[in-house]
Scaffold this active site. Structure first.
Site, PDB file in Angstrom:
ATOM      1  N   ASN A  63       0.859  -1.190   0.000  1.00 36.98           N
ATOM      2  CA  ASN A  63       0.000   0.000   0.000  1.00 36.98           C
ATOM      3  C   ASN A  63       0.891   1.234   0.000  1.00 36.98           C
ATOM      4  O   ASN A  63       1.483   1.588   1.021  1.00 36.98           O
ATOM      5  CB  ASN A  63      -0.907  -0.020   1.236  1.00 36.98           C
ATOM      6  CG  ASN A  63      -1.847   1.172   1.275  1.00 36.98           C
ATOM      7  OD1 ASN A  63      -1.938   1.944   0.327  1.00 36.98           O
ATOM      8  ND2 ASN A  63      -2.553   1.325   2.388  1.00 36.98           N
ATOM      9  N   LYS A  65       0.010   4.260  -0.342  1.00 40.10           N
ATOM     10  CA  LYS A  65      -0.687   5.385   0.297  1.00 40.10           C
ATOM     11  C   LYS A  65      -0.509   6.660  -0.533  1.00 40.10           C
ATOM     12  O   LYS A  65      -0.478   6.605  -1.765  1.00 40.10           O
ATOM     13  CB  LYS A  65      -0.224   5.533   1.757  1.00 40.10           C
ATOM     14  CG  LYS A  65      -0.435   4.257   2.569  1.00 40.10           C
ATOM     15  CD  LYS A  65      -0.231   4.458   4.057  1.00 40.10           C
ATOM     16  CE  LYS A  65      -0.454   3.149   4.785  1.00 40.10           C
ATOM     17  NZ  LYS A  65      -0.357   3.323   6.249  1.00 40.10           N
ATOM     18  N   HIS A 147      -9.529   0.457   5.317  1.00 38.55           N
ATOM     19  CA  HIS A 147      -8.265   0.781   5.989  1.00 38.55           C
ATOM     20  C   HIS A 147      -8.520   1.747   7.130  1.00 38.55           C
ATOM     21  O   HIS A 147      -9.397   2.609   7.057  1.00 38.55           O
ATOM     22  CB  HIS A 147      -7.280   1.384   4.984  1.00 38.55           C
ATOM     23  CG  HIS A 147      -5.877   1.451   5.486  1.00 38.55           C
ATOM     24  ND1 HIS A 147      -5.450   2.437   6.348  1.00 38.55           N
ATOM     25  CD2 HIS A 147      -4.805   0.642   5.274  1.00 38.55           C
ATOM     26  CE1 HIS A 147      -4.170   2.229   6.636  1.00 38.55           C
ATOM     27  NE2 HIS A 147      -3.762   1.150   6.000  1.00 38.55           N
ATOM     28  N   GLU A 149      -7.088   4.323   8.131  1.00 38.60           N
ATOM     29  CA  GLU A 149      -6.991   5.751   7.820  1.00 38.60           C
ATOM     30  C   GLU A 149      -8.277   6.251   7.164  1.00 38.60           C
ATOM     31  O   GLU A 149      -8.627   7.431   7.303  1.00 38.60           O
ATOM     32  CB  GLU A 149      -5.765   5.994   6.924  1.00 38.60           C
ATOM     33  CG  GLU A 149      -4.466   5.817   7.698  1.00 38.60           C
ATOM     34  CD  GLU A 149      -3.284   5.373   6.856  1.00 38.60           C
ATOM     35  OE1 GLU A 149      -2.230   5.099   7.448  1.00 38.60           O
ATOM     36  OE2 GLU A 149      -3.417   5.284   5.618  1.00 38.60           O
ATOM     37  N   GLU A 217      -4.946  -5.311  10.696  1.00 37.88           N
ATOM     38  CA  GLU A 217      -3.965  -4.255  10.934  1.00 37.88           C
ATOM     39  C   GLU A 217      -4.297  -3.535  12.235  1.00 37.88           C
ATOM     40  O   GLU A 217      -5.164  -2.657  12.260  1.00 37.88           O
ATOM     41  CB  GLU A 217      -3.967  -3.255   9.778  1.00 37.88           C
ATOM     42  CG  GLU A 217      -3.528  -3.820   8.448  1.00 37.88           C
ATOM     43  CD  GLU A 217      -3.184  -2.729   7.456  1.00 37.88           C
ATOM     44  OE1 GLU A 217      -2.017  -2.655   7.055  1.00 37.88           O
ATOM     45  OE2 GLU A 217      -4.081  -1.943   7.107  1.00 37.88           O
ATOM     46  N   GLY A 223       2.374   2.445  10.782  1.00 38.01           N
ATOM     47  CA  GLY A 223       3.227   3.615  10.596  1.00 38.01           C
ATOM     48  C   GLY A 223       3.888   4.128  11.851  1.00 38.01           C
ATOM     49  O   GLY A 223       4.481   5.207  11.846  1.00 38.01           O
ATOM     50  N   SER A 263       3.540  -1.941  10.308  1.00 40.46           N
ATOM     51  CA  SER A 263       4.998  -1.789  10.420  1.00 40.46           C
ATOM     52  C   SER A 263       5.755  -3.064  10.046  1.00 40.46           C
ATOM     53  O   SER A 263       6.797  -3.381  10.629  1.00 40.46           O
ATOM     54  CB  SER A 263       5.385  -1.317  11.826  1.00 40.46           C
ATOM     55  OG  SER A 263       4.839  -0.028  12.086  1.00 40.46           O
TER      56      SER A 263
END
Length: 307
Positions: A63, A65, A147, A149, A217, A223, A263
């Site tokens: 991904n 992003k 996701h 985010e 996740e 991140g 990560s």
């Protein structure tokens, strides 16, 4: 693929169930069912000699992003095209929307292309959105939905995400369906509640599970440089597979790939890959580095023996 293992209890909802144990196993079992999901879980994994608990092919997604330029993506695609990748892995990359056409036109056919989001229905007067039909038109095979985010920054809720997944699947796109808990939810012991609620939103509406990959996740690991221990990831993956078995079907539980994200990098992927219920990875920052992403793809070799 078949699994040969020693004693390994199974989840029953939010707890584990087991056949009757002799006295030498009882103490270990009691310790096992009283575990708590915390950032530093001392629980040891079940011992097993295994390939994968599920029957699906190892899957690694990258991904990208909101990263990259035309030049940097040209270099990244060149690195991926020249990388030596294990053959028994499905590999997908997900560039930003504005570079999808560039990537689909230049990337080796060995690697498929995914979008990072799609609209809930057919295109039209929806400013800023991208339709499934448009994604298919430029060669996308997959889309990432749910996701964290999108959930926690953009504000998409479970039902909205589920409907997007159903539409994408009905139109022939594969879906990488993301689930995962916030740090405060993990610390409150709600990891399973959150993941199962998010799974149910998909299960309530999707037409089939044939073209779905679940990506677990934990939000606190995305991140941040923090990564769930292999044991922490494994215990959630086991619970997710058990939920599918109980709420969808045993066949879906076996066939659906459950991948880990948060990560993941070239240094930790091999130990994570050894866990029998981790069927691959959804990779963020490390997917922007061609050689490191190749290392993660090739971590499938670590699944040959996990004892």
């Amino acid at each position: 693929m078949a699994m040969i293992s020693t004693y390994c209890p199974h989840y029953n909802g939010l707890r584990r169930s087991s056949p009757k144990l002799d006295s030498s196993q009882s103490q270990s079992f009691l310790q096992h069912i009283n575990f708590q999901l915390r950032l530093a879980s001392p629980r040891k994994p079940c011992r097993a000699v295994t390939a994968m608990a599920g029957s699906g092919k190892f899957f690694v997604g990258g991904n990208w992003k909101c990263n990259g330029t035309k030049d940097s993506i040209t270099k990244l695609v060149s690195d991926l095209n020249s990388a030596k990748l294990e053959t028994d892995v499905d590999v997908v990359v997900s560039p930003p929307f504005v570079y999808l056409d560039q990537v689909t036109a230049s990337l080796t056919g060995r690697i498929e292309v995914s979008a990072q989001n799609s609209w809930i229905g057919k295109g039209g007067a929806f400013t800023g959105e991208i339709s499934v039909e448009q994604l298919k038109d430029i060669g996308c095979k997959w889309v990432i939905l749910g996701h964290s985010e999108r959930r926690h920054i953009i504000g998409e809720d479970d039902q909205f995400i589920g409907k997007k997944a159903a539409y994408a699947l009905n139109e022939g796109l594969g879906v990488i369906a993301c689930i995962g808990e916030l740090l405060e939810e993990r610390e409150a012991g709600k990891t399973f509640d959150v993941c199962f609620r998010q799974l149910k939103a998909f299960a309530d509406v999707v037409p089939s599970w044939d073209n779905i990959v679940i990506a677990y996740e934990p939000v606190w690991a995305i991140g941040t440089g923090k990564v769930a221990t292999p044991q922490q990831a494994q215990e959630v993956h086991v619970a997710v597979r058990d939920w599918l078995k109980k709420n969808v079907s045993e066949e879906v539980a076996s066939k659906t790939r459950i991948i880990y994200g948060g990560s993941v990098n070239g240094s930790n992927c091999a130990e994570l890959a050894k866990q029998e219920d981790i069927d691959g990875f959804l990779v963020g920052g490390a997917s922007l580095k061609g050689p490191e992403f190749a290392t993660i793809v090739n971590s499938v070799t670590s699944k040959k023996v996990a004892a």
